[in-house]
Scaffold this active site. Structure first.
Site, mmCIF file in Angstrom:
data_model
loop_
_atom_site.group_PDB
_atom_site.id
_atom_site.type_symbol
_atom_site.label_atom_id
_atom_site.label_comp_id
_atom_site.label_asym_id
_atom_site.label_seq_id
_atom_site.Cartn_x
_atom_site.Cartn_y
_atom_site.Cartn_z
ATOM 1 N N GLY A 1 0.730 -1.192 -0.093
ATOM 2 C CA GLY A 1 0.008 0.036 0.020
ATOM 3 C C GLY A 1 0.926 1.274 0.097
ATOM 4 N N CYS A 2 0.537 2.317 0.655
ATOM 5 C CA CYS A 2 1.267 3.569 0.784
ATOM 6 C C CYS A 2 2.469 3.385 1.183
ATOM 7 C CB CYS A 2 0.459 4.527 1.809
ATOM 8 S SG CYS A 2 1.126 6.101 2.008
ATOM 9 N N PHE A 3 3.694 3.856 0.398
ATOM 10 C CA PHE A 3 5.029 3.610 0.539
ATOM 11 C C PHE A 3 5.356 4.329 1.818
ATOM 12 C CE2 PHE A 3 5.577 6.140 -3.890
ATOM 13 C CZ PHE A 3 5.258 7.201 -3.360
#
Length: 222
Positions: free
Chosen positions: A58-60
């Protein structure tokens, strides 16, 4: 009842718009800042002594935060992997048409931390049952994945996934992909270490996105 219903309604609408903007997607507030080359390693660290692992969860921004404290991890870099377009920008990837996924490259000292230990960190920071993205970030650009860089990593990643599939207490079904790593493209400098540079905005995003609550529901208390 408020004596100024129009003012109250306008204020609520403004708050709702702010929440929508902040939570819409990881990195949605990115600027047009250009990218730079690979960042320098800490003084005294030789890249030849390090190993590389690549994970998508998901969101890095959140993935960097998860791996940075791990003993032996020297550096994490936010970027993109797995697509058809060479050297994409964030805006191109987040549109969902390039085939890339947000990922983090982890440089670590194998004398201090093993790949198996990194896999444990990965699994505890991902919803492996979600094929449509991660948490509030939807689309294939946020899909979870392990990108192996050699045959031993492939074997270890495959074994770790199989072990979870056979564990009655683990989430299921596990749909996280295990794929050979292709070119990794560094994201804009704005995204690197975002959780450290913008803690207030980051923590609001992470909380509103429901990431911590979902991970606790899947894996138990941290």
């Amino acid at each position: 009842m408020s004596k100024h219903p129009m003012i109250k309604t306008t204020a609520l609408a403004a708050v709702a718009l702010l929440l929508t903007t902040l939570v819409a997607a990881c990195g949605e507030s990115a600027t047009t800042e250009t990218r730079s080359g690979p960042e320098e390693l800490p003084a005294g660290v030789d890249r030849e002594d390090l190993a590389t692992a690549v994970f998508a969860a998901g969101c890095f921004w959140c993935v960097e935060e998860a791996f940075d404290p791990v003993p032996g991890v020297v550096k994490t870099t936010s970027g993109f992997i797995g697509g058809q377009l060479a050297d994409p920008t964030y805006k191109e990837v987040v549109a969902g048409d390039t085939g890339h996924t947000e990922a983090v490259e982890v440089l670590y000292d194998p004398e201090k931390s093993s790949y198996d230990e990194l896999l444990t960190v990965f699994w505890r920071n991902v919803d492996p049952t979600d094929a449509g993205g991660q948490f509030c970030d939807r689309g294939s650009q946020y899909r979870s994945g392990i990108f192996y860089t050699n045959d031993p990593q492939k074997a270890q990643a495959t074994a770790s996934k199989k072990a979870l599939q056979q564990d009655p207490d683990a989430p299921s079904p596990i749909v996280t992909e295990i794929t050979e790593a292709g070119p990794f493209y560094m994201a804009e400098q704005y995204h690197q270490n975002y959780y450290q540079k913008n803690p207030v905005r980051y923590n609001f995003y992470k909380t509103a996105c429901g990431r911590a609550d979902r991970l606790e529901a899947l894996w138990g208390p941290k």
